[in-house]
Enzyme design. Structure first.
Site, PDB file in Angstrom:
ATOM      1  N   HIS A 209      20.958  24.400 -38.086  1.00 60.36           N
ATOM      2  CA  HIS A 209      20.493  23.435 -37.080  1.00 60.36           C
ATOM      3  C   HIS A 209      19.043  23.782 -36.776  1.00 60.36           C
ATOM      4  O   HIS A 209      18.759  24.692 -36.004  1.00 60.36           O
ATOM      5  CB  HIS A 209      21.379  23.534 -35.830  1.00 60.36           C
ATOM      6  CG  HIS A 209      21.014  22.566 -34.747  1.00 60.36           C
ATOM      7  ND1 HIS A 209      21.787  21.477 -34.430  1.00 60.36           N
ATOM      8  CD2 HIS A 209      19.957  22.519 -33.907  1.00 60.36           C
ATOM      9  CE1 HIS A 209      21.219  20.805 -33.438  1.00 60.36           C
ATOM     10  NE2 HIS A 209      20.112  21.424 -33.090  1.00 60.36           N
ATOM     11  N   CYS A 242      14.795  19.224 -27.147  1.00 58.18           N
ATOM     12  CA  CYS A 242      13.852  19.880 -26.235  1.00 58.18           C
ATOM     13  C   CYS A 242      12.526  20.245 -26.883  1.00 58.18           C
ATOM     14  O   CYS A 242      12.212  21.416 -27.062  1.00 58.18           O
ATOM     15  CB  CYS A 242      14.459  21.161 -25.654  1.00 58.18           C
ATOM     16  SG  CYS A 242      16.077  20.950 -24.954  1.00 58.18           S
ATOM     17  N   ASN A 251      14.487  18.062 -32.857  1.00 60.40           N
ATOM     18  CA  ASN A 251      15.375  18.194 -34.006  1.00 60.40           C
ATOM     19  C   ASN A 251      14.699  17.747 -35.296  1.00 60.40           C
ATOM     20  O   ASN A 251      13.821  16.886 -35.289  1.00 60.40           O
ATOM     21  CB  ASN A 251      16.615  17.326 -33.783  1.00 60.40           C
ATOM     22  CG  ASN A 251      17.544  17.933 -32.767  1.00 60.40           C
ATOM     23  OD1 ASN A 251      18.031  19.037 -32.959  1.00 60.40           O
ATOM     24  ND2 ASN A 251      17.769  17.233 -31.663  1.00 60.40           N
TER      25      ASN A 251
END
Ligand code: ZN
Length: 307
Positions: A209, A242, A251
């Site tokens: 991620h 964020c 992301n």
């Protein structure tokens, strides 16, 4: 299309929507998820089982899950911060629940007001609940947040990450992935940590991620791919995550990630043109919210053919 060689797990409806101020109306969410499925995404994190007073954006999560479960062949994921959330996720019928466990001690206390060890016990409780109520149903995934560095504590020792990953797997997690929550990872570190994670956990080693906060999102995904990672989280339009650096996405952008892999001949199962078309329902549901992505801005190269 050739069978996919990697799995792209779309986290926009969860990671993305929970990071923006506005609340996307349910009907728009469903249209957006429809478009993601139409593009060929096979795993979608559709929301978060958290109290609506904390995150009003997720108040409709059970309804969104119900809708997503009507798609054949799609893995419906949701995040749950604790046992209570996981209980609701299990009742809603999600295929896979993600529990965030912070690798950084400081981030754990700040984010979930629990120590890392207490979060491992939460993972154990969720796995037990699943085994007691519906064995063989909902998979339990742990995303180890701040695995590559923490904006509160700074460096996160690699030994801590591997130690915690081992504890989570032992507690009953089916998969443990690594998250670059504050966008601090670099490709050399990604290679090292995922190599150690895979050595430690074998088949339980999970997704990468990555965030693009400092522009290294794609490089980090490629580094993870090189050491055997085959599941990648990404967010359409780079929504959420964020971002700290102004003008940078949080992301990894799904469109850019699909473009990179497909251009390299690594099949994703995702149709890039349809994926880019899925930006329209996203923007319709969140007017004024910035979306990112170099590939959608530049357009597909002349003569681009997706195999
Ligand atoms: Zn994220």
């Amino acid at each position: 299309m050739t069978p996919p060689q990697i799995l792209i797990s779309e986290v926009g409806p969860r990671d993305g929507l929970q990071s923006v101020q506005a609340t996307m109306p349910t009907a728009d969410k469903l249209r957006w998820i429809d478009a993601l499925v139409a593009a060929g995404l096979r795993e979608i994190e559709v929301g978060s089982f958290v109290p609506a007073r904390l995150l009003p954006q997720m108040a409709d999560v059970a309804e969104v899950v119900r809708h997503a479960l009507t798609y054949p062949g799609i893995t419906v994921m949701a995040l749950a911060p604790n046992l209570r959330g996981a209980e609701a996720a299990l009742a809603a019928g999600v295929h896979k629940v993600t529990l965030p466990v912070s690798a950084s001690a400081a981030h754990s206390l700040a984010n979930v007001r629990k120590t890392r060890e207490a979060m491992v016990e939460e993972v154990r409780a969720v796995a037990r609940l699943r085994d007691a109520q519906a064995p063989g149903s909902m998979l339990v995934e742990v995303g180890l947040s701040t695995a590559f560095g923490c904006s509160l504590q700074g460096e996160v020792p690699e030994d801590d990450v591997i130690w915690l990953a081992g504890l989570c797997a032992e507690a009953g997690a089916d998969e443990v992935g690594l998250s670059d929550t504050s966008g601090m990872a670099n490709p050399a570190q990604v290679r090292r940590l995922f190599t150690r994670l895979r050595a430690e956990l074998g088949a339980k080693a999970g997704a990468a991620h990555m965030h693009n906060t400092r522009g290294l999102g794609l490089a980090n995904c490629l580094a993870a791919y090189d050491v055997g990672v085959r599941t990648f989280d990404a967010s359409l339009g780079g929504l959420g995550g964020c971002p700290y650096a102004p003008g940078a996405s949080g992301n990894v952008v799904t469109e850019d990630l699909v473009f990179m892999f497909e251009a390299m001949g690594i099949t994703t199962g995702v149709d890039l043109k349809r994926l880019m078309a899925a930006r329209a329902p996203l923007q319709a549901g969140l007017p004024g919210e910035p979306v990112y992505g170099m590939t959608p801005e530049a357009g597909l190269p002349k003569g681009w053919v997706q195999r």
